[in-house]
Design a protein around this motif. Structure first.
Motif, short mmCIF file in Angstrom:
data_model
loop_
_atom_site.label_atom_id
_atom_site.label_comp_id
_atom_site.label_asym_id
_atom_site.label_seq_id
_atom_site.Cartn_x
_atom_site.Cartn_y
_atom_site.Cartn_z
N LEU A 146 33.90 -3.04 25.84
CA LEU A 146 34.12 -1.77 26.22
C LEU A 146 35.57 -0.87 26.74
O LEU A 146 36.76 0.29 27.01
CB LEU A 146 33.26 -0.85 26.35
N LEU A 147 35.67 -1.60 28.40
CA LEU A 147 36.95 -1.67 28.98
C LEU A 147 37.82 -1.83 28.32
O LEU A 147 38.74 -0.70 28.98
CB LEU A 147 36.87 -1.78 30.27
N ASN A 148 38.21 -2.73 28.01
CA ASN A 148 39.90 -2.74 26.95
C ASN A 148 39.97 -2.08 25.60
O ASN A 148 40.94 -2.02 25.88
CB ASN A 148 39.15 -4.66 26.20
N GLN A 149 39.26 -1.51 25.74
CA GLN A 149 39.15 -0.17 24.05
C GLN A 149 39.35 0.54 24.39
O GLN A 149 40.31 1.33 23.87
CB GLN A 149 37.49 -0.60 23.22
N ALA A 150 38.69 0.87 25.81
CA ALA A 150 38.99 2.51 26.04
C ALA A 150 40.60 2.59 26.56
O ALA A 150 41.49 3.89 26.29
CB ALA A 150 37.71 2.62 27.63
N THR A 151 40.97 1.68 27.63
CA THR A 151 41.82 1.48 28.14
C THR A 151 43.70 1.80 27.15
O THR A 151 44.03 2.30 27.33
CB THR A 151 42.41 0.29 29.16
#
Length: 250
Positions: free
Chosen positions: A63-68
């Motif tokens: 989710l962090l990868n996707q949000a960034t």
């Protein structure tokens, strides 16, 4: 007995000071952030593809990868950082990422980009630089709070900051059943490693010498290295003096 165990687990969860956001929570955070951004039609299509109604990733790291990645689609200066963190670039000279200087960047976007960058820095053994990015961040400010606490504690562990490291490990383990198994295992190892560490011991001196070697390997020779070298010499002198006094008393 089972009911008592469930109640105890529930009470422990209630006492935890942080929690992982759900995939839907993160999607809502992204949508809220996008409301203040100017997004063209093509970019919006790419963002929609990243955040479908169904099939969102459940892992906070994903989710962090996707949000960034979403931030990088909207903020050009963030694109350079995200690409860098996703590459195999092992250069010892770090770029100056302009995204962190942007006044209009929201605290939410900045915090998550800092966590992404710190994760990459730790993987390169650049603990001072990583800590500079995340030392003041709080779990509620990022998408992956377990990663934040883990990388903060890892930095303090490698820099021999015992009290800070153990406090963060304790906080991380408040949700030990929900964090990745590797975090739990490594946190326990760091805790067992640092707890018996004593000031001015041979163990501490050896670790300081190892840190000096790491810095030299990474071309980080500077004031910090000279300070650590002086500290090692002072500790060794003190140890020799104490041994000489013991021999004289005997």
């Amino acid at each position: 007995l089972y009911a008592l165990q469930v109640q105890a687990d529930n009470d422990l969860e209630k006492r935890a000071s942080w929690a992982n956001p759900t995939a839907q929570d993160v999607k809502s955070q992204v949508e809220l952030w996008l409301q203040d951004q100017t997004v063209d039609e093509l970019t919006q299509l790419k963002i929609t593809a990243l955040w479908p109604a169904d099939g969102l990733p459940s892992e906070p790291a994903q989710l962090l990868n996707q949000a960034t990645a979403t931030i990088a689609l909207v903020v050009p200066s963030a694109h350079e950082l995200v690409i860098h963190c996703d590459s195999d670039n092992h250069s010892l000279i770090l770029p100056e990422f302009k995204v962190f200087e942007e006044e209009g960047l929201s605290p939410w976007a900045r915090s998550n980009l800092q966590l992404l960058y710190a994760r990459w820095l730790v993987q390169q053994r650049l603990y001072d630089e990583a800590l500079e990015q995340v030392k003041d961040l709080k779990p509620a400010e990022v998408i992956d709070p377990a990663a934040l606490l883990f990388y903060q504690s890892a930095c303090y562990h490698r820099l021999l900051k015992k009290d800070q490291c153990l406090a963060l490990i304790s906080k991380l383990m408040e949700n030990k059943d929900t964090i990745p198994a590797r975090y739990q295992t490594l946190a326990r190892l760091m805790e067992a490693d640092l707890k018996p560490l004593k000031t001015d011991s041979l163990d501490e001196i050896a670790r300081l010498m190892g840190d000096i070697q790491r810095r030299l390997d990474l071309a980080r020779a500077g004031k910090r290295v000279r300070t650590e070298e002086d500290d090692v010499i002072a500790k060794l002198d003190k140890m020799i003096e104490e041994l000489e006094q013991q021999q004289q008393q005997q």
